[in-house]
Motif scaffolding. Structure first.
Motif, PDB file in Angstrom:
ATOM      1  N   LEU A 123       7.519 -32.374  27.626  1.00 49.93           N
ATOM      2  CA  LEU A 123       6.906 -32.897  26.395  1.00 49.93           C
ATOM      3  C   LEU A 123       7.875 -33.829  25.669  1.00 49.93           C
ATOM      4  CD1 LEU A 123       4.323 -32.655  24.837  1.00 49.93           C
ATOM      5  CD2 LEU A 123       5.197 -30.639  23.709  1.00 49.93           C
ATOM      6  N   ILE A 130       8.254 -37.226  27.619  1.00 46.09           N
ATOM      7  CA  ILE A 130       7.119 -38.152  27.512  1.00 46.09           C
ATOM      8  C   ILE A 130       6.988 -38.691  26.094  1.00 46.09           C
ATOM      9  CG2 ILE A 130       5.285 -36.448  27.107  1.00 46.09           C
ATOM     10  CD1 ILE A 130       3.574 -38.197  28.983  1.00 46.09           C
ATOM     11  N   ALA A 131       7.301 -37.846  25.098  1.00 44.69           N
ATOM     12  CA  ALA A 131       7.163 -38.303  23.706  1.00 44.69           C
ATOM     13  C   ALA A 131       8.227 -39.331  23.369  1.00 44.69           C
ATOM     14  CB  ALA A 131       7.249 -37.114  22.761  1.00 44.69           C
ATOM     15  N   SER A 171       7.777 -42.825  25.543  1.00 44.29           N
ATOM     16  CA  SER A 171       6.543 -43.607  25.451  1.00 44.29           C
ATOM     17  C   SER A 171       6.834 -44.938  24.781  1.00 44.29           C
ATOM     18  CB  SER A 171       5.504 -42.874  24.609  1.00 44.29           C
ATOM     19  OG  SER A 171       5.229 -41.684  25.222  1.00 44.29           O
ATOM     20  N   GLY A 212       5.609 -41.510  18.910  1.00 39.47           N
ATOM     21  CA  GLY A 212       5.491 -40.833  20.196  1.00 39.47           C
ATOM     22  C   GLY A 212       5.624 -39.332  20.057  1.00 39.47           C
ATOM     23  N   GLY A 235       2.773 -36.275  20.531  1.00 45.00           N
ATOM     24  CA  GLY A 235       2.951 -35.071  21.350  1.00 45.00           C
ATOM     25  C   GLY A 235       2.721 -33.805  20.543  1.00 45.00           C
ATOM     26  N   GLY A 254       5.952 -38.449  32.167  1.00 46.00           N
ATOM     27  CA  GLY A 254       5.918 -39.464  31.121  1.00 46.00           C
ATOM     28  C   GLY A 254       6.287 -40.864  31.540  1.00 46.00           C
ATOM     29  N   PRO A 296       1.460 -39.032  25.186  1.00 53.54           N
ATOM     30  CA  PRO A 296       2.108 -37.811  24.693  1.00 53.54           C
ATOM     31  C   PRO A 296       1.117 -36.829  24.077  1.00 53.54           C
ATOM     32  CG  PRO A 296       3.279 -39.747  23.924  1.00 53.54           C
ATOM     33  CD  PRO A 296       2.021 -40.234  24.559  1.00 53.54           C
ATOM     34  N   GLY A 333       0.908 -33.196  25.366  1.00 45.96           N
ATOM     35  CA  GLY A 333       1.103 -32.127  24.374  1.00 45.96           C
ATOM     36  C   GLY A 333      -0.055 -31.155  24.391  1.00 45.96           C
TER      37      GLY A 333
END
Lengths: 159, 506
Positions: free
Chosen positions: B153, B156-157, B160, B167, B171, B272, B439, B443
């Protein structure tokens, strides 16, 4: 994006976090780590990120004014609102009118609405395409994939 | 393993599944090729068709769509200079100049063949790595799963596109939405407002379809009456001989293809940062290693090979965490996860033990889909080019109706169709706010995994939080998560220079 837009986004983030925290406070508690533990953590994080967004926006300089092409024109807003209205109308009409009629009406109106301003709408073509698409989708899913899409007033006539 | 793989090929080469794979690849290519249509949309609208199919047939169709859509982006990237998907952005850098220089057919041939090679190499990596990783993952407990979910998580957050604050917020918001429904462990209903329809939470599919497909229709509605938008005219191609390039050119690109595949697979495994990033990174790597870097951006096959091999190599890479840990790396694998769950398949290490034949059927489906992609793109290229001209104002409303059918088909409830509209509005708001959607989706998917394993982990360590740090694997992943945030904060705060890429679109 303009400073005002970024500030509004920050306020919306903060509002979402606070709203979520308020809803979390209505939940029953059963100890230190219970079903509210993560919601409290998430709500606080959302609110904190909203505050950070506001602070960074206020501190940052060098925002450029929106280019005319980036600004939403009233006609564009109207098209978005009409699209949302059409989708909502389609969903609301699914049971009373049945899928084939609701989908055909929605498709016809949506084809017309989304026609670019550089092209002329073609109502007869749109009507034929809308009816054909609605019927093909309905028959394929109801009889091919056994998905009981609502038939509405057509139900008594369906095999 | 070999007998399972042979049985898998036996399954996918049955007439029903083979036809489904062929159709899936063809539809996927169209969705990849037409700018604005995505692999997520393709899978979303075909999902309801899989409800009545068996797991092997249903999943094979979805995989074929995934393979076709990932590769299809090269058609518009080369012919129209518009990447059909983010994974083909770097293809435009050299594919479009080649088209302008009269080498469009060659660029397409190179793209198609090396897309195939990238896919096949990544499937090899998947077949080699996934079973071993699944064996390791069998020993994972709640502490490890919680840490891996948080790490994924965070990654990817923070990675992004756009603002890191937005971002991370996306998430966290996705995680928050996943808390709707009955809570894990103590079974309290949260945020349902008395609606029994959401006691089990929102379905992954309604969230995905709303955030991607419905939001896209609303976005198109916004630009429908904007002045200056020219209709897409399919370009003409001269007669194509073979794949349009020589054997010497092919052999000369093998090192480039292997390097790009390794980049694509490695990046594809990480949550991500999928094919959207790997195609650009491998393009830069190919330029740095090239004997003729000055030709990049002016129309060299090296650039097309690097981009197309890497983005397709992401397919196998992305399937590794999905199948072994149940962790999707992006929206496409997230919707694949939804499709697997609809068929009662829970990805994770146990999948390799309880449903070994199905796992190898998935591997075989990937191989057959890659071969069909090569054949269809070569044979049907002219048809796909014509399809680029289908007007979006006709296509998107039909897609929306199909999405509504898919949502309705989940539980035969109109409520689920309303849900896609609600998430569509949210998705549109995300687009307008410059907030990344991926995200949010990750999430939403990883939230319950993180929460459930956190609660279970605490129960196992008698309420002691340090259990998450003293467990070596969990501690490492949590440290990596913290490091990735700190690194991104550092990158955001230090003055940075803007990297320039040839012909890069803004």
């Amino acid at each position: 994006m303009s400073r005002n837009s970024e500030l509004i986004i920050g306020l919306a983030m903060l509002g979402a976090g606070l709203g979520y925290l308020y809803l979390t406070m209505q939940l029953p508690r059963r100890g230190a780590v219970d079903a509210t533990f993560f919601p409290y953590a998430l709500g606080s994080a959302m609110a904190a990120l909203g505050l950070l967004q506001i602070l960074f926006t206020l501190r940052r300089s060098g925002f450029l004014p929106l280019a005319p092409s980036e600004r939403l024109q009233p006609r564009q807003l109207l098209t978005v609102a009409a699209t949302l209205g059409l989708v909502a109308g389609f969903i609301a009409a699914l049971r009373p009118l049945g899928f084939p009629i609701a989908a055909a009406l929605f498709l016809f109106a949506q084809f017309w609405l989304l026609t670019p301003s550089t092209q002329r709408p073609r109502p007869i073509l749109y009507a034929v395409l809308a009816i054909l698409s609605a019927v093909v989708i309905f028959v394929t899913f109801r009889y091919g994939f056994r998905l009981m899409l609502p038939g509405g007033p057509l139900t008594p006539y369906l095999p | 393993m070999l007998d399972l793989l042979l049985a898998g090929f036996g399954n996918v080469l049955s007439p029903q599944i083979f036809i489904l794979i062929t159709l899936g690849v063809a539809v996927g290519i169209v969705f990849g090729a037409v700018p604005g249509l995505t692999a997520v949309m393709a899978i979303a609208l075909c999902l309801p068709m899989t409800y009545t199919l068996g797991p092997a047939a249903g999943i094979s169709l979805l995989i074929a769509l995934f393979v076709g859509a990932t590769s299809g982006g090269l058609i518009s990237a080369i012919l129209l200079k518009i990447p059909g998907t983010p994974s083909s952005i770097a293809t435009t850098f050299d594919g479009a100049p080649m088209m302008e220089n009269g080498e469009g057919a060659k660029a397409l041939g190179v793209g198609i063949v090396f897309s195939f090679i990238g896919t096949i190499l990544s499937i090899g990596a998947l077949m080699f790595i996934a079973p071993s990783l699944a064996r390791v993952a069998l020993s994972f407990g709640p502490h490890e799963y919680f840490a891996i979910a948080i790490f994924s998580l965070t990654l990817i957050a923070t990675l992004s596109s756009g603002s890191m604050i937005k971002g991370i917020f996306a998430g966290v918001a996705g995680f928050a939405i996943s808390t709707v429904g009955i809570a894990p462990v103590d079974a309290i209903t949260r945020f349902t407002f008395g609606r029994v329809e959401i006691n089990a939470g929102f379905s992954i599919l309604t969230v995905l379809v709303g955030m991607f497909a419905v939001a896209e229709v609303i976005r198109v509605a916004e630009s429908a009456h904007r002045k200056g938008g020219a209709p897409i005219t399919p370009p003409l191609l001269v007669k194509i001989k073979g794949f349009g390039f020589s054997m010497a050119e092919f052999l000369g690109q093998i090192p480039n293809a292997i390097r790009s595949s390794l980049i694509g697979i490695s990046i594809g495994i990480l949550p991500g940062i999928g094919a959207g990033t790997s195609n650009i990174i491998s393009y830069i790597a190919a330029k740095k290693r090239s004997k003729t870097p000055e030709k990049f951006g002016k129309g060299t096959i090296e650039g097309v090979v690097a981009s197309e091999t890497a983005n397709n190599a992401g397919i196998g890479g992305a399937m590794i965490p999905l199948l072994t840990l149940g962790i999707p790396g992006d929206a496409v694998t997230a919707i694949l996860l939804g499709g697997l769950m609809i068929h009662g398949i829970q990805p994770g290490p146990m999948l390799f033990i309880t449903q070994g034949p199905l796992v190898y059927t998935i591997f075989a489906a990937l191989v057959v889909a890659a071969i069909m992609m090569l054949i269809l793109e070569f044979v049907g290229l002219r048809l796909f080019i014509k399809l680029l001209a289908i007007p979006k104002h006709i296509l998107l409303p039909i897609i929306l109706v199909l999405c509504a059918v898919g949502a309705f088909g989940l539980a035969s409830r109109i409520f689920d169709v309303w849900t896609i509209l609600a998430f569509g509005i949210l998705g549109y708001a995300f687009v307008k706010a410059g907030m990344p959607t991926a995200p949010f989706i990750i999430g939403f998917i990883l939230g319950p995994m993180a929460e459930t394993n956190f609660r279970r982990g605490l129960q196992l360590s008698a309420g002691d939080f340090t259990g998450f740090l003293t467990n070596p694997i969990a501690g490492t992943f949590l440290a990596l998560a913290a490091l990735s945030i700190l690194w991104q904060v550092y990158v955001a705060l230090r003055p940075h220079k803007i990297a320039t890429l040839p012909n890069a679109q803004d």
